[in-house]
Design a protein around this motif. Structure first.
Motif, mmCIF file in Angstrom:
data_model
loop_
_atom_site.group_PDB
_atom_site.id
_atom_site.type_symbol
_atom_site.label_atom_id
_atom_site.label_comp_id
_atom_site.label_asym_id
_atom_site.label_seq_id
_atom_site.Cartn_x
_atom_site.Cartn_y
_atom_site.Cartn_z
ATOM 1 N N GLU A 168 -10.692 9.900 -5.491
ATOM 2 C CA GLU A 168 -9.627 10.662 -4.859
ATOM 3 C C GLU A 168 -9.987 12.144 -4.801
ATOM 4 O O GLU A 168 -9.690 12.832 -3.810
ATOM 5 C CB GLU A 168 -8.317 10.450 -5.614
ATOM 6 N N ALA A 194 -3.480 -0.711 -4.649
ATOM 7 C CA ALA A 194 -3.440 0.660 -4.140
ATOM 8 C C ALA A 194 -3.523 1.677 -5.262
ATOM 9 O O ALA A 194 -3.930 2.829 -5.034
ATOM 10 C CB ALA A 194 -2.169 0.876 -3.325
ATOM 11 N N LEU A 208 0.827 -1.204 0.000
ATOM 12 C CA LEU A 208 0.000 0.000 0.000
ATOM 13 C C LEU A 208 0.867 1.262 0.000
ATOM 14 O O LEU A 208 0.549 2.248 -0.673
ATOM 15 C CB LEU A 208 -0.938 0.000 1.212
ATOM 16 N N ARG A 226 -8.791 7.894 4.589
ATOM 17 C CA ARG A 226 -8.589 7.526 3.180
ATOM 18 C C ARG A 226 -8.156 6.069 3.068
ATOM 19 O O ARG A 226 -8.606 5.346 2.178
ATOM 20 C CB ARG A 226 -7.526 8.426 2.552
ATOM 21 N N ARG A 262 1.035 3.950 -3.263
ATOM 22 C CA ARG A 262 0.614 5.338 -3.155
ATOM 23 C C ARG A 262 1.757 6.332 -3.360
ATOM 24 O O ARG A 262 1.512 7.501 -3.645
ATOM 25 C CB ARG A 262 -0.034 5.581 -1.779
ATOM 26 N N VAL A 294 -7.463 2.936 -7.181
ATOM 27 C CA VAL A 294 -8.453 3.906 -6.714
ATOM 28 C C VAL A 294 -8.845 4.821 -7.872
ATOM 29 O O VAL A 294 -7.977 5.359 -8.580
ATOM 30 C CB VAL A 294 -7.888 4.738 -5.551
ATOM 31 N N ILE A 320 -8.792 3.479 0.033
ATOM 32 C CA ILE A 320 -7.712 2.683 -0.556
ATOM 33 C C ILE A 320 -7.916 1.196 -0.316
ATOM 34 O O ILE A 320 -7.849 0.381 -1.255
ATOM 35 C CB ILE A 320 -6.355 3.149 0.008
#
Length: 253
Positions: free
Chosen positions: A147, A139, A77, A160, A81, A142, A165
């Protein structure tokens, strides 16, 4: 029904062949009862051999799988991101996952010596990659609109993660978990048969039977591992359906 037909065909074929290396299912079942289910009723008919080998083997396998799952999801994750960090580390990740886990066994032996830590390290190293890569991919799944909405409502980082996520990444993460669970069963056997184990399912049913040329016992090990893999996968699928249904998420594969 198809399983019953397959077992019946196996029984007929094995009895017709009369090959000592290809025993019929009835003989395998009798050997399984002798080895594991001929104990006293107060121990649920489990023999001492079963008690000494099944819990330690399962504990190592499931403990290593959980460590790999937690570490793989958390790191995946994060990398999913933070694109710059992923671009820097992905070559090393793909290199490490291409290394066969048994090839790293001498390294764990040198660092951790023979024992449970070495066996756990072998399993973790082999099964963390499917979870890690699935979490990275998840991840990044999304939707941009989601977002934007999160930014408009000024959702905090933890919110979030929990509400945006993780639900988006959950289908891919569970796909990685299922694959890693199957691999953990394989690596449990590898670590027990090559790592100097003194107990465990692979040690008691495969390694010992090969040393003594006990062919029915070896087949018992194969059947037990198959049933165990099917049972664990079924349990994980049930958890997956429950979790994804709660989040209203469709499975991706």
């Amino acid at each position: 029904m198809p399983i019953a037909v397959a077992v019946a065909a196996w029984e007929l074929a094995a009895r017709s062949a009369a090959d000592p290396y290809f025993p019929p299912p009835t003989r395998i079942a009798a050997k399984l009862r002798e080895l594991w289910f001929s104990g006293p009723p107060d121990r649920f008919w489990l023999t001492q051999q079963a008690i000494d080998n099944v819990p330690p083997g399962l504990a190592r396998m499931l403990g290593a799988w959980l460590l790999a799952a937690v570490g793989g999801i958390a790191a995946g994750l994060l990398l999913g991101r933070i694109r710059i960090l992923a671009d820097a580390l992905e070559p090393a990740i793909h290199f490490a996952r291409a290394v066969p886990p048994p090839a790293v066994l001498p390294v764990w032996l040198a660092l951790l010596h023979i024992g449970t830590p070495m066996q756990v390290a072998t399993i973790v190293f082999g099964v963390i990659w499917p979870v890690l890569l699935a979490a990275i991919d998840g991840a990044r799944a999304v939707e941009p609109v989601q977002e934007d909405i999160a930014r408009v409502f000024r959702l905090s980082g933890p919110h979030r993660l929990l509400y945006l996520i993780l639900p988006a990444a959950a289908p891919k993460i569970f796909a990685g978990l299922r694959l890693s669970l199957s691999l953990s069963l394989i690596l449990m056997v590898v670590s027990e048969t090559m790592g100097g184990a003194t107990n465990g399912i692979g040690f008691s049913l495969l390694l010992e039977s090969q040393r003594t040329y006990d062919i029915p016992a070896m087949w018992v090990g194969i059947v037990v591992l198959g049933v165990l893999g099917f049972t664990l996968n079924t349990a994980l699928l049930a958890v997956e359906r429950r979790v994804l249904a709660r989040h209203g998420t469709q499975r991706s594969i």
